[in-house]
Design an enzyme around this catalytic site. Structure first.
Site, PDB file in Angstrom:
ATOM      1  N   CYS A  78       0.829  -1.211   0.000  1.00 54.00           N
ATOM      2  CA  CYS A  78       0.000   0.000   0.000  1.00 54.00           C
ATOM      3  C   CYS A  78       0.865   1.262   0.000  1.00 54.00           C
ATOM      4  O   CYS A  78       1.369   1.646  -1.050  1.00 54.00           O
ATOM      5  CB  CYS A  78      -0.977  -0.016   1.179  1.00 54.00           C
ATOM      6  SG  CYS A  78      -2.318   1.187   1.008  1.00 54.00           S
ATOM      7  N   HIS A  85      -3.593  -4.792   0.445  1.00 54.22           N
ATOM      8  CA  HIS A  85      -3.004  -5.328   1.672  1.00 54.22           C
ATOM      9  C   HIS A  85      -3.093  -6.857   1.668  1.00 54.22           C
ATOM     10  O   HIS A  85      -4.099  -7.422   2.101  1.00 54.22           O
ATOM     11  CB  HIS A  85      -3.742  -4.774   2.897  1.00 54.22           C
ATOM     12  CG  HIS A  85      -3.413  -3.354   3.210  1.00 54.22           C
ATOM     13  ND1 HIS A  85      -2.519  -2.992   4.202  1.00 54.22           N
ATOM     14  CD2 HIS A  85      -3.856  -2.189   2.660  1.00 54.22           C
ATOM     15  CE1 HIS A  85      -2.433  -1.671   4.253  1.00 54.22           C
ATOM     16  NE2 HIS A  85      -3.227  -1.163   3.330  1.00 54.22           N
ATOM     17  N   GLU A 124      -1.750  -8.852   3.631  1.00 55.52           N
ATOM     18  CA  GLU A 124      -1.803  -9.365   5.012  1.00 55.52           C
ATOM     19  C   GLU A 124      -3.227  -9.418   5.556  1.00 55.52           C
ATOM     20  O   GLU A 124      -3.480 -10.064   6.582  1.00 55.52           O
ATOM     21  CB  GLU A 124      -0.913  -8.500   5.927  1.00 55.52           C
ATOM     22  CG  GLU A 124      -1.456  -7.141   6.300  1.00 55.52           C
ATOM     23  CD  GLU A 124      -1.192  -6.046   5.272  1.00 55.52           C
ATOM     24  OE1 GLU A 124      -1.322  -4.860   5.627  1.00 55.52           O
ATOM     25  OE2 GLU A 124      -0.883  -6.379   4.107  1.00 55.52           O
TER      26      GLU A 124
END
Length: 269
Positions: A131, A236, A238
């Site tokens: 990001c 993202h 994650e």
């Protein structure tokens, strides 16, 4: 992915929290600025079998003096670098004035992360951006950003929704002939989370766009040309729940990054 030996040590740039209220100065080390690693980023790397290690930020105003030698120590000791998401970049970092005071960004973190990128690239170590990390890499190599996508690109897809946060999603198109396309053979489109109001405006020389939003052309993934492994995504990874089939599977991308880190480690051992 199991932990392999020797363990990969992945440096992660610090997110920075500045106290909202003045801190009482008693004449000592008075700052309450926080440097932190998001749990989701740490767990993402742990799932890949790597050991995440946060690299504290040091700036000219820090109690500890900043110098490139210290960052090079990190680059020499660690196997790769991940740039976390977080605060906006300062428009001053790419030669512009903020169009709105709210978009002034974090110039301290910009300087720190650009110095980190330079140290790891000089050491021949892989770098991956998430990001803000994609935006930082673009600026570090000479690109610019939209300070606010809704303002400067009113025709664009809604790339951030505070109410939905990581559940805000849109389509992503993988561009043919790229390394990302090689990692996902046969996959041309998917869905990604979207939590950003800034984005790449002018792509930096030397970077290649690897994915775009098909609805507005906003760049969603980049990679540096040449032998040095520098790659980044605007979303993202994650935040992707393992096994969720409705969104882009980030596992091949993480595996590729960590394999590059292991290969570099073998060469520099």
């Amino acid at each position: 992915m199991p932990f392999l030996r020797p363990h990969l040590r992945i440096g992660v740039s610090a997110r920075i929290y500045y106290p909202a209220n003045p801190v009482l100065d008693l004449g000592g080390i008075w700052t309450r600025t926080l440097h932190y690693l998001e749990q989701s980023v740490a767990h993402w790397l742990l799932r890949g079998g790597a050991l995440p290690m946060m690299i504290p930020a040091v700036d000219a105003q820090s109690v500890t003096a900043a110098d490139d030698l210290n960052l090079r120590h990190y680059a020499d000791s660690l196997d790769a670098l991940v740039l976390q998401g977080g605060n906006d970049l300062s428009p001053h970092s790419y030669g512009e004035q903020p169009l709105d005071p709210a978009w002034a960004g974090d110039a301290v973190r910009d300087r720190y992360e650009m110095a980190l990128v330079n140290a790891f690239v000089d050491a021949g170590k892989p770098v991956f951006g998430i990001c803000r990390g994609l935006q930082l890499i673009n600026v570090a190599f000479g690109g610019t950003l939209y300070q606010d996508v809704p303002t400067q690109r009113p025709d664009a897809q809604k790339h951030v929704n505070a109410e939905h946060y990581e559940r805000n999603q849109h389509a992503v198109e993988i561009l043919p002939g790229t390394r990302l396309a090689e990692l996902y053979p046969g996959l041309q489109r998917g869905r990604i989370n979207s939590i950003h109001h800034q984005a790449i405006k002018d792509l930096a020389p030397g970077l290649v766009a690897e994915a775009r939003c098909p609805d507005d052309g906003i760049i969603e993934a980049v990679r540096l040309r040449g032998e040095t492994y520098v790659a980044a995504v605007q979303w993202h990874p994650e935040f992707h729940a393992p096994g969720d089939p409705t969104v882009f599977d980030d596992a091949p991308m993480l595996r590729d990054f960590l394999l590059a880190a292991r290969a570099t480690r073998a060469l520099t051992a």
